[in-house]
Design a protein around this motif. Structure first.
Motif, PDB file in Angstrom:
ATOM      1  N   TYR A 263     -22.035 -64.559  17.355  1.00 34.77           N
ATOM      2  CA  TYR A 263     -21.722 -65.902  16.867  1.00 34.77           C
ATOM      3  C   TYR A 263     -20.232 -66.168  17.021  1.00 34.77           C
ATOM      4  CZ  TYR A 263     -26.281 -65.619  14.505  1.00 34.77           C
ATOM      5  OH  TYR A 263     -27.613 -65.480  14.216  1.00 34.77           O
ATOM      6  N   GLY A 264     -19.845 -66.644  18.196  1.00 30.37           N
ATOM      7  CA  GLY A 264     -18.448 -67.035  18.410  1.00 30.37           C
ATOM      8  C   GLY A 264     -18.387 -68.550  18.503  1.00 30.37           C
ATOM      9  N   THR A 265     -17.500 -69.040  19.348  1.00 30.71           N
ATOM     10  CA  THR A 265     -17.420 -70.476  19.605  1.00 30.71           C
ATOM     11  C   THR A 265     -18.799 -70.975  20.035  1.00 30.71           C
ATOM     12  OG1 THR A 265     -15.205 -70.012  20.419  1.00 30.71           O
ATOM     13  CG2 THR A 265     -16.095 -72.195  20.862  1.00 30.71           C
ATOM     14  N   GLY A 266     -19.376 -70.255  20.985  1.00 32.36           N
ATOM     15  CA  GLY A 266     -20.778 -70.442  21.346  1.00 32.36           C
ATOM     16  C   GLY A 266     -21.564 -69.268  20.789  1.00 32.36           C
ATOM     17  N   ALA A 307     -21.871 -73.140  18.632  1.00 32.28           N
ATOM     18  CA  ALA A 307     -22.198 -72.343  17.432  1.00 32.28           C
ATOM     19  C   ALA A 307     -21.018 -72.485  16.458  1.00 32.28           C
ATOM     20  CB  ALA A 307     -22.488 -70.901  17.814  1.00 32.28           C
ATOM     21  N   GLY A 308     -20.087 -71.523  16.474  1.00 33.59           N
ATOM     22  CA  GLY A 308     -18.900 -71.637  15.616  1.00 33.59           C
ATOM     23  C   GLY A 308     -18.119 -72.924  15.874  1.00 33.59           C
ATOM     24  N   ALA A 309     -18.281 -73.474  17.070  1.00 32.39           N
ATOM     25  CA  ALA A 309     -17.556 -74.706  17.424  1.00 32.39           C
ATOM     26  C   ALA A 309     -17.908 -75.858  16.487  1.00 32.39           C
ATOM     27  CB  ALA A 309     -17.853 -75.089  18.871  1.00 32.39           C
ATOM     28  N   VAL A 311     -18.350 -75.595  13.371  1.00 34.30           N
ATOM     29  CA  VAL A 311     -17.535 -75.350  12.171  1.00 34.30           C
ATOM     30  C   VAL A 311     -16.095 -75.816  12.419  1.00 34.30           C
ATOM     31  CG1 VAL A 311     -16.727 -73.586  10.549  1.00 34.30           C
ATOM     32  CG2 VAL A 311     -19.042 -73.439  11.522  1.00 34.30           C
ATOM     33  N   GLN A 312     -15.616 -75.566  13.629  1.00 32.95           N
ATOM     34  CA  GLN A 312     -14.283 -76.081  14.005  1.00 32.95           C
ATOM     35  C   GLN A 312     -14.271 -77.607  13.950  1.00 32.95           C
ATOM     36  OE1 GLN A 312     -13.735 -74.471  17.945  1.00 32.95           O
ATOM     37  NE2 GLN A 312     -13.477 -72.386  17.193  1.00 32.95           N
ATOM     38  N   TRP A 313     -15.363 -78.191  14.383  1.00 37.37           N
ATOM     39  CA  TRP A 313     -15.484 -79.658  14.379  1.00 37.37           C
ATOM     40  C   TRP A 313     -15.452 -80.200  12.935  1.00 37.37           C
ATOM     41  CZ3 TRP A 313     -19.860 -82.706  12.764  1.00 37.37           C
ATOM     42  CH2 TRP A 313     -19.812 -84.054  13.146  1.00 37.37           C
ATOM     43  N   ALA A 324     -12.626 -72.387   8.368  1.00 33.30           N
ATOM     44  CA  ALA A 324     -13.994 -72.025   8.761  1.00 33.30           C
ATOM     45  C   ALA A 324     -14.696 -71.276   7.622  1.00 33.30           C
ATOM     46  CB  ALA A 324     -13.963 -71.171  10.023  1.00 33.30           C
ATOM     47  N   ALA A 325     -13.954 -70.399   6.971  1.00 38.61           N
ATOM     48  CA  ALA A 325     -14.550 -69.582   5.908  1.00 38.61           C
ATOM     49  C   ALA A 325     -15.007 -70.441   4.725  1.00 38.61           C
ATOM     50  CB  ALA A 325     -13.551 -68.526   5.443  1.00 38.61           C
ATOM     51  N   GLU A 326     -14.323 -71.575   4.499  1.00 38.96           N
ATOM     52  CA  GLU A 326     -14.675 -72.432   3.358  1.00 38.96           C
ATOM     53  C   GLU A 326     -16.080 -73.036   3.517  1.00 38.96           C
ATOM     54  OE1 GLU A 326     -12.112 -75.851   2.791  1.00 38.96           O
ATOM     55  OE2 GLU A 326     -13.178 -76.392   0.957  1.00 38.96           O
ATOM     56  N   GLY A 408     -19.675 -61.194  15.916  1.00 33.61           N
ATOM     57  CA  GLY A 408     -18.868 -62.376  16.223  1.00 33.61           C
ATOM     58  C   GLY A 408     -18.309 -63.018  14.952  1.00 33.61           C
ATOM     59  N   GLY A 409     -17.313 -63.870  15.139  1.00 35.56           N
ATOM     60  CA  GLY A 409     -16.556 -64.450  14.023  1.00 35.56           C
ATOM     61  C   GLY A 409     -17.404 -65.078  12.932  1.00 35.56           C
ATOM     62  N   ALA A 410     -18.404 -65.891  13.312  1.00 33.95           N
ATOM     63  CA  ALA A 410     -19.188 -66.607  12.304  1.00 33.95           C
ATOM     64  C   ALA A 410     -20.219 -65.715  11.615  1.00 33.95           C
ATOM     65  CB  ALA A 410     -19.861 -67.828  12.933  1.00 33.95           C
ATOM     66  N   SER A 411     -20.396 -64.484  12.088  1.00 29.99           N
ATOM     67  CA  SER A 411     -21.339 -63.585  11.397  1.00 29.99           C
ATOM     68  C   SER A 411     -20.777 -63.153  10.042  1.00 29.99           C
ATOM     69  CB  SER A 411     -21.691 -62.367  12.257  1.00 29.99           C
ATOM     70  OG  SER A 411     -20.602 -61.465  12.322  1.00 29.99           O
ATOM     71  N   ALA A 412     -19.499 -63.475   9.793  1.00 29.96           N
ATOM     72  CA  ALA A 412     -18.912 -63.207   8.471  1.00 29.96           C
ATOM     73  C   ALA A 412     -19.516 -64.126   7.407  1.00 29.96           C
ATOM     74  CB  ALA A 412     -17.400 -63.415   8.529  1.00 29.96           C
ATOM     75  N   ASN A 413     -20.141 -65.215   7.850  1.00 31.34           N
ATOM     76  CA  ASN A 413     -20.658 -66.204   6.905  1.00 31.34           C
ATOM     77  C   ASN A 413     -22.010 -65.759   6.323  1.00 31.34           C
ATOM     78  OD1 ASN A 413     -22.014 -68.660   5.922  1.00 31.34           O
ATOM     79  ND2 ASN A 413     -20.218 -69.709   6.766  1.00 31.34           N
ATOM     80  N   GLU A 414     -22.005 -65.423   5.048  1.00 31.40           N
ATOM     81  CA  GLU A 414     -23.208 -64.863   4.407  1.00 31.40           C
ATOM     82  C   GLU A 414     -24.324 -65.895   4.307  1.00 31.40           C
ATOM     83  OE1 GLU A 414     -23.108 -61.695   2.028  1.00 31.40           O
ATOM     84  OE2 GLU A 414     -21.496 -61.049   3.377  1.00 31.40           O
TER      85      GLU A 414
HETATM   86  P1  ADP Z   1     -14.591 -66.526  20.166  1.00 29.73           P
HETATM   87  O1  ADP Z   1     -14.613 -65.112  20.638  1.00 29.73           O
HETATM   88  O2  ADP Z   1     -15.582 -67.426  20.831  1.00 29.73           O
HETATM   89  O3  ADP Z   1     -13.218 -67.132  20.094  1.00 29.73           O
HETATM   90  P2  ADP Z   1     -14.942 -65.507  17.460  1.00 29.73           P
HETATM   91  O4  ADP Z   1     -15.952 -64.425  17.508  1.00 29.73           O
HETATM   92  O5  ADP Z   1     -13.521 -65.161  17.237  1.00 29.73           O
HETATM   93  O6  ADP Z   1     -15.121 -66.510  18.675  1.00 29.73           O
HETATM   94  O7  ADP Z   1     -15.406 -66.505  16.293  1.00 29.73           O
HETATM   95  C1  ADP Z   1     -14.718 -67.682  16.034  1.00 29.73           C
HETATM   96  C2  ADP Z   1     -15.693 -68.808  15.703  1.00 29.73           C
HETATM   97  O8  ADP Z   1     -16.383 -68.473  14.492  1.00 29.73           O
HETATM   98  C3  ADP Z   1     -14.991 -70.120  15.470  1.00 29.73           C
HETATM   99  O9  ADP Z   1     -15.719 -71.138  16.130  1.00 29.73           O
HETATM  100  C4  ADP Z   1     -15.044 -70.335  13.962  1.00 29.73           C
HETATM  101  O10 ADP Z   1     -15.234 -71.699  13.653  1.00 29.73           O
HETATM  102  C5  ADP Z   1     -16.247 -69.512  13.545  1.00 29.73           C
HETATM  103  N1  ADP Z   1     -16.077 -68.883  12.229  1.00 29.73           N
HETATM  104  C6  ADP Z   1     -15.171 -67.948  11.885  1.00 29.73           C
HETATM  105  N2  ADP Z   1     -15.322 -67.582  10.597  1.00 29.73           N
HETATM  106  C7  ADP Z   1     -16.358 -68.285  10.110  1.00 29.73           C
HETATM  107  C8  ADP Z   1     -17.029 -68.358   8.840  1.00 29.73           C
HETATM  108  N3  ADP Z   1     -16.660 -67.604   7.815  1.00 29.73           N
HETATM  109  N4  ADP Z   1     -18.064 -69.216   8.744  1.00 29.73           N
HETATM  110  C9  ADP Z   1     -18.472 -69.965   9.791  1.00 29.73           C
HETATM  111  N5  ADP Z   1     -17.880 -69.942  10.993  1.00 29.73           N
HETATM  112  C10 ADP Z   1     -16.843 -69.114  11.156  1.00 29.73           C
END
Ligand code: ADP
Length: 496
Positions: A263-266, A307-309, A311-313, A324-326, A408-414
């Protein structure tokens, strides 16, 4: 004496080096960002020298941070942004132009031409790929056509092509080895994934001389020696894999049917399909996962564009959250989305819909719908889209899903992880080591030099940090999915 493996993780925005010990734990890591070059709308380039120098510096810094001697490193593994294309001069080592990055759309028209000529079924059958400008073939063709002197030099055998792994290895090895591994080769759109050889018909069609191509090697095996200049010690380079395949390995998805999602940007989903290259009926890609010990394993690959994008939006465009964490706390501040569905089809819809004219849609609004409902709906949308791809994979492979491994980054989101488990109806597992890409490369290298004995031993190294058990009863799961699919229908073909 040999107590560590170092993984070089050459990504799209940064070069990282990660020092791993025998237990698979990360001892130290260092990352260095490098510039993105956007010469025109839709074009993306990197400077190959900056890729190289940032990677070498990351390696030196990581070893320094770990406080270890270079002699203690048993092997180096390499994982990389896939499909990014570099051509360089065999004698001088100078790139003929900037690297054309996987995201670059400059060859989109060439892909349209290939499709119009009816080449798609042949390309799919041989390479496992749906023709796209992402892959190397049309990027190489573009360089040979557009860089003055490139074609003549290529035909004279003076130029070399490589994806980022090959570029790094050629520069880092004392012997200047020109190799790539099967997982990277399988993203070029020039490689037959069944015979594991460069394909003459494709090469001819794309007017690419065979002489520029690297030798294709196993993903796990010693392929050269790190030049002593770099760290002051000679260290075998012993593992190579593209980033998504490395993450699949780092998640210890060693059996048919095992799946990981990054779960990254995509969002990137890969399902291990064992020694069978499963052809997709749902627009997924078939790719080589890795080859080792004389055995080739394959994977089905699908992606979620946004995906995570999303959340950025929410954070940058809608200003609904400060970070993002909020998003997690905001989503949990309401019991449900109050019937709101957000379909983040910002750039169209991928598998299994494949609708380039889809656009983002917010449906089900009532007077009581507010910020928290929309934030929650955005996180749920990441999970729904992932479930759609997963469903396509399960159908294609005729393998029911038993669990999904997340990173990936968004997998931190429980909240996201729990909802994902709920909507899939199977457990979602988050590993203790979330640097799965680097870990995968380290494992491939370590297995090659006997640092680890066997995959079974490596399997035991992988540990879950948290397991999210599904909580929905089947009716509820089905009802939510049904609503989601209704929302998707409303997003489809909007821009047409
Ligand atoms: P990339 O490798 O694509 O840059 P990362 O694995 O670093 O991505 O993850 C970053 C993405 O995860 C961003 O789009 C961010 O919005 C999202 N993200 C990071 N932390 C959280 C969170 N706690 N909850 C939801 N989304 C998150």
């Amino acid at each position: 004496m040999k107590k560590y493996i170092v993984a070089l993780d050459q990504g799209t925005t940064s070069s990282r080096a990660v020092v791993v010990d025998a237990s698979g734990a990360v001892v130290a890591a260092h990352g260095i960002e490098f510039p993105q070059i956007y010469p025109k709308p839709g074009w993306v380039e990197h400077d190959p020298q900056q890729i190289l120098s940032s990677q070498v510096e990351a390696l030196r810094q990581a070893v320094k941070k770990a406080g270890i001697a270079p002699e203690e490193i048993a092997a180096i593994g390499i994982t990389n942004q896939r499909e990014t294309t570099i051509l360089w001069d065999r004698k001088t080592g100078k790139p003929v132009c900037n690297a054309i990055v996987w995201q670059c759309r400059r060859t989109a028209e060439e892909i349209e031409r290939l499709k119009a000529e009816g080449a798609e079924p042949m390309i799919r059958e041989k390479t496992g790929l749906v023709p796209d400008a992402y892959f190397c073939a049309t990027k190489i063709q573009w360089i040979l056509r557009n860089v003055p002197g490139a074609r003549v030099a290529a035909q004279a055998g003076e130029l070399l092509f490589g994806t980022v792994d090959a570029w790094l290895i050629w520069n880092l090895t004392r012997e200047h080895v020109h190799v790539t591994d099967v997982s990277n080769a399988s993203r070029t759109m020039l490689f037959n994934i069944h015979t594991l050889a460069w394909d003459d018909e494709l090469l001819e069609r794309m007017e690419i001389p065979r002489a520029i191509l690297p030798e294709v090697v196993d993903s796990s095996g010693v392929i050269g020696t790190l030049d002593k200049e770099i760290l002051g010690a000679e260290i075998p380079i012993a593992g190579i894999a593209g980033d998504q395949q490395a993450a699949l390995f780092g998640q210890a998805c060693f059996d048919r049917g095992m799946v990981k999602t990054t779960y990254g940007t995509g969002g990137f989903l890969l399902m291990q399909t064992g020694e069978e290259a499963v052809a997709s009926q749902n627009g997924l890609l078939t790719t080589v996962a890795w080859r080792m010990g004389g055995r080739t394993e394959y994977a089905l690959e699908g992606s979620v564009f946004v995906a995570g994008a999303v959340v950025q939006w929410l954070r940058d465009e809608m200003k609904l959250i400060g970070s993002a964490a909020e998003s997690e706390a905001v989503a949990l501040s309401v019991p449900d989305t109050a019937g709101v569905y957000l379909v983040p089809a910002f750039t169209g819809l991928g598998a299994p819909y494949w609708d380039m004219y889809g656009r983002g849609t917010l449906v089900g609004l009532t007077r009581g719908a507010g910020r928290a409902h929309i934030v929650r709906a955005a996180l749920e949308a990441i999970a729904f889209q992932t479930a759609d791809v997963m469903e396509a994979m399960a159908r294609d492979s005729a393998t029911p899903l038993s669990q999904m491994r997340a990173d990936g980054g968004a997998s931190a989101n429980e909240f996201l992880m729990q909802f994902q488990a709920d909507i899939l109806g199977v457990p979602v597992v988050r590993p203790a080591v979330t640097e799965t890409t680097a870990l995968g490369a380290a494992l491939l290298a370590g297995l090659a030099v006997g640092f680890w004995e066997s995959r079974e031993q490596v399997r035991a190294i992988w540990r879950a940090e948290k397991v999210f058990q599904p909580k929905f009863v089947e009716d509820e799961r089905a009802a939510r999915l049904k609503q989601w699919h209704r929302a998707v229908l409303r997003a489809m073909r909007w821009a047409e």
